[in-house]
Design a protein around this motif. Structure first.
Motif, PDB file in Angstrom:
ATOM      1  N   PRO A 180     -13.347  74.745   0.363  1.00 55.31           N
ATOM      2  CA  PRO A 180     -13.990  75.648   1.488  1.00 55.31           C
ATOM      3  C   PRO A 180     -15.360  74.631   2.065  1.00 55.31           C
ATOM      4  O   PRO A 180     -15.907  74.197   1.077  1.00 55.31           O
ATOM      5  N   SER A 181     -15.286  74.767   3.278  1.00 55.98           N
ATOM      6  CA  SER A 181     -16.169  74.032   3.822  1.00 55.98           C
ATOM      7  C   SER A 181     -17.274  74.466   4.816  1.00 55.98           C
ATOM      8  O   SER A 181     -16.916  75.560   5.367  1.00 55.98           O
ATOM      9  N   ARG A 182     -18.524  73.981   4.991  1.00 52.00           N
ATOM     10  CA  ARG A 182     -19.214  74.609   6.083  1.00 52.00           C
ATOM     11  C   ARG A 182     -20.393  73.586   6.411  1.00 52.00           C
ATOM     12  O   ARG A 182     -20.654  72.479   5.780  1.00 52.00           O
ATOM     13  N   ILE A 183     -20.861  73.793   7.625  1.00 51.07           N
ATOM     14  CA  ILE A 183     -21.779  72.570   8.175  1.00 51.07           C
ATOM     15  C   ILE A 183     -23.090  73.708   8.345  1.00 51.07           C
ATOM     16  O   ILE A 183     -23.328  74.907   8.907  1.00 51.07           O
ATOM     17  N   PRO A 184     -24.372  72.923   7.631  1.00 53.67           N
ATOM     18  CA  PRO A 184     -25.430  73.505   7.868  1.00 53.67           C
ATOM     19  C   PRO A 184     -25.982  73.489   9.160  1.00 53.67           C
ATOM     20  O   PRO A 184     -26.364  72.061   9.604  1.00 53.67           O
ATOM     21  N   VAL A 185     -26.109  74.455   9.975  1.00 49.51           N
ATOM     22  CA  VAL A 185     -26.540  74.388  11.653  1.00 49.51           C
ATOM     23  C   VAL A 185     -27.580  73.631  11.861  1.00 49.51           C
ATOM     24  O   VAL A 185     -27.716  72.481  12.803  1.00 49.51           O
ATOM     25  N   GLN A 186     -28.844  73.709  11.298  1.00 47.10           N
ATOM     26  CA  GLN A 186     -30.064  73.113  11.691  1.00 47.10           C
ATOM     27  C   GLN A 186     -30.030  71.756  11.082  1.00 47.10           C
ATOM     28  O   GLN A 186     -30.688  70.769  11.921  1.00 47.10           O
ATOM     29  N   ALA A 187     -29.403  71.154  10.072  1.00 48.01           N
ATOM     30  CA  ALA A 187     -29.172  69.986  10.013  1.00 48.01           C
ATOM     31  C   ALA A 187     -28.362  69.166  10.648  1.00 48.01           C
ATOM     32  O   ALA A 187     -28.532  67.907  10.673  1.00 48.01           O
ATOM     33  N   LYS A 221      -4.403  66.810   8.843  1.00 51.12           N
ATOM     34  CA  LYS A 221      -4.701  68.010   9.654  1.00 51.12           C
ATOM     35  C   LYS A 221      -5.970  68.426   9.130  1.00 51.12           C
ATOM     36  O   LYS A 221      -6.598  69.159  10.221  1.00 51.12           O
ATOM     37  N   MET A 222      -6.472  68.345   8.158  1.00 49.79           N
ATOM     38  CA  MET A 222      -7.759  69.091   7.616  1.00 49.79           C
ATOM     39  C   MET A 222      -8.866  67.991   7.247  1.00 49.79           C
ATOM     40  O   MET A 222      -9.916  68.523   7.248  1.00 49.79           O
ATOM     41  N   ALA A 223      -8.759  66.718   7.273  1.00 48.38           N
ATOM     42  CA  ALA A 223      -9.633  65.763   7.036  1.00 48.38           C
ATOM     43  C   ALA A 223     -10.854  65.713   8.190  1.00 48.38           C
ATOM     44  O   ALA A 223     -11.752  65.036   7.903  1.00 48.38           O
ATOM     45  N   TYR A 224     -10.166  66.118   9.225  1.00 46.10           N
ATOM     46  CA  TYR A 224     -11.150  65.778  10.552  1.00 46.10           C
ATOM     47  C   TYR A 224     -12.418  66.531  10.530  1.00 46.10           C
ATOM     48  O   TYR A 224     -13.638  66.261  11.049  1.00 46.10           O
ATOM     49  N   LYS A 225     -12.612  67.584   9.438  1.00 47.77           N
ATOM     50  CA  LYS A 225     -13.835  68.377   9.320  1.00 47.77           C
ATOM     51  C   LYS A 225     -15.075  67.472   8.530  1.00 47.77           C
ATOM     52  O   LYS A 225     -15.989  67.771   8.915  1.00 47.77           O
ATOM     53  N   GLY A 226     -14.682  66.534   7.934  1.00 46.37           N
ATOM     54  CA  GLY A 226     -15.536  65.399   7.434  1.00 46.37           C
ATOM     55  C   GLY A 226     -16.148  64.644   8.588  1.00 46.37           C
ATOM     56  O   GLY A 226     -17.172  64.002   8.288  1.00 46.37           O
ATOM     57  N   ARG A 227     -15.864  64.918   9.826  1.00 44.43           N
ATOM     58  CA  ARG A 227     -16.347  63.897  10.944  1.00 44.43           C
ATOM     59  C   ARG A 227     -17.796  64.728  11.264  1.00 44.43           C
ATOM     60  O   ARG A 227     -18.429  64.259  12.127  1.00 44.43           O
ATOM     61  N   PHE A 228     -17.907  66.142  10.715  1.00 41.04           N
ATOM     62  CA  PHE A 228     -19.100  66.673  11.117  1.00 41.04           C
ATOM     63  C   PHE A 228     -20.320  66.612  10.022  1.00 41.04           C
ATOM     64  O   PHE A 228     -19.706  67.079   8.888  1.00 41.04           O
ATOM     65  N   GLN A 280     -23.298  69.147  -0.713  1.00 39.23           N
ATOM     66  CA  GLN A 280     -23.002  68.211   0.361  1.00 39.23           C
ATOM     67  C   GLN A 280     -22.191  66.863  -0.175  1.00 39.23           C
ATOM     68  O   GLN A 280     -22.627  66.412  -1.037  1.00 39.23           O
ATOM     69  N   ILE A 281     -21.291  66.554   0.842  1.00 41.93           N
ATOM     70  CA  ILE A 281     -20.701  65.538   0.861  1.00 41.93           C
ATOM     71  C   ILE A 281     -20.740  64.377   1.911  1.00 41.93           C
ATOM     72  O   ILE A 281     -21.066  65.038   2.972  1.00 41.93           O
ATOM     73  N   ASN A 285     -15.492  57.602  11.413  1.00 39.59           N
ATOM     74  CA  ASN A 285     -14.713  56.636  12.199  1.00 39.59           C
ATOM     75  C   ASN A 285     -15.338  56.627  13.642  1.00 39.59           C
ATOM     76  O   ASN A 285     -14.703  56.008  14.631  1.00 39.59           O
ATOM     77  N   ASP A 286     -16.622  56.757  13.631  1.00 40.21           N
ATOM     78  CA  ASP A 286     -17.558  56.763  14.884  1.00 40.21           C
ATOM     79  C   ASP A 286     -17.724  55.162  15.460  1.00 40.21           C
ATOM     80  O   ASP A 286     -18.070  54.334  14.392  1.00 40.21           O
TER      81      ASP A 286
END
Length: 234
Positions: free
Chosen positions: A63-70, A207-214, A227-228, A233-234
């Motif tokens: 399960p993943s999430r992005i801390p919005v403020q950070a 299909k699912m690794a793209y989330k790591g770009r955020f 946090q990881i 790839n930027d």
């Protein structure tokens, strides 16, 4: 709480892997408070079903999430934002619209003919993306009043939960999947919600690794959010 476990079945994301899925008993009323509790345990919603991978051997689905403020957009994400400045964005209640279904049907037909959602049907669309939660909203993206993308999202106490995004494949150059996440982050920030929940991060699955770009990205492991840092790839 009763959890129903499926029989082993081929994994949708990793070749040569068997998966099992746990579902919350559909006879249980999932209140907003219970939904939030399930979310913190790593469950996801699909229509009226709340589920979580419960595979015998594999623990790749995190399960993943992005801390919005950070969150800080990368260079390519900034370019995506600039590229889509001409879009109109509107948040609507999750209701059935013919134009939304037609867009969904076109998306499934052109992008996911090899998946279990093909062929699309109105019943499937309603059950998956319209019904199932009063907390659900549709974020519409329009260009010159033409609907070109919809991000389906749930409003939770601790953030927004990204359920699914579909878009017109003719606009691939706009990176609308990325734009949908960036827009949900912006909305969550305006609403002062701390997180955007992205579903399962699977490092070995394209299909699912793209989330790591955020970045920063947090994952749930052993009951704790960590946090990881992933390769960019930027």
């Amino acid at each position: 709480m009763k959890i129903l476990l499926t029989e082993p079945h081929p994994c949708s994301y990793l070749d040569d892997q068997e998966a099992r899925t746990g579902f919350v008993d559909p006879d249980i009323e999932v209140t907003p408070a219970l939904y939030e509790a399930l979310n913190q345990l790593g469950f996801r919603r699909s229509g009226s079903h709340h589920y979580m991978p419960m595979c015998d051997q594999c623990r790749a689905c995190l399960p993943s999430r992005i801390p919005v403020q950070a969150f800080r957009p990368s260079r390519s994400q900034k370019r995506t934002i600039k590229r889509n400045q001409d879009l109109q964005v509107r948040v609507e209640a999750a209701t059935f619209k013919a134009e939304s279904y037609e867009l969904y049907e076109r998306y499934i037909d052109q992008r996911h003919r090899d998946g279990d959602m093909f062929p699309a049907s109105e019943k499937q669309f309603r059950g998956f993306l319209v019904e199932g939660s009063k907390q659900c909203q549709h974020i519409e993206f329009r260009y010159a009043n033409e609907l070109i993308a919809v991000a389906v999202t749930d409003r939770l106490a601790t953030g927004l939960s990204a359920i699914y995004t579909f878009f017109d494949p003719a606009y691939d150059w706009r990176s609308l999947g990325t734009q949908a996440i960036l827009t949900q982050l912006a909305i969550a920030k305006r609403m002062r919600l701390p997180y955007l929940y992205l579903g399962y991060y699977i490092e070995a699955s394209p299909k699912m690794a793209y989330k790591g770009r955020f970045q920063p990205l947090e994952i749930l492991q052993d009951g704790e959010w960590h946090q990881i840092i992933t390769r960019s790839n930027d």
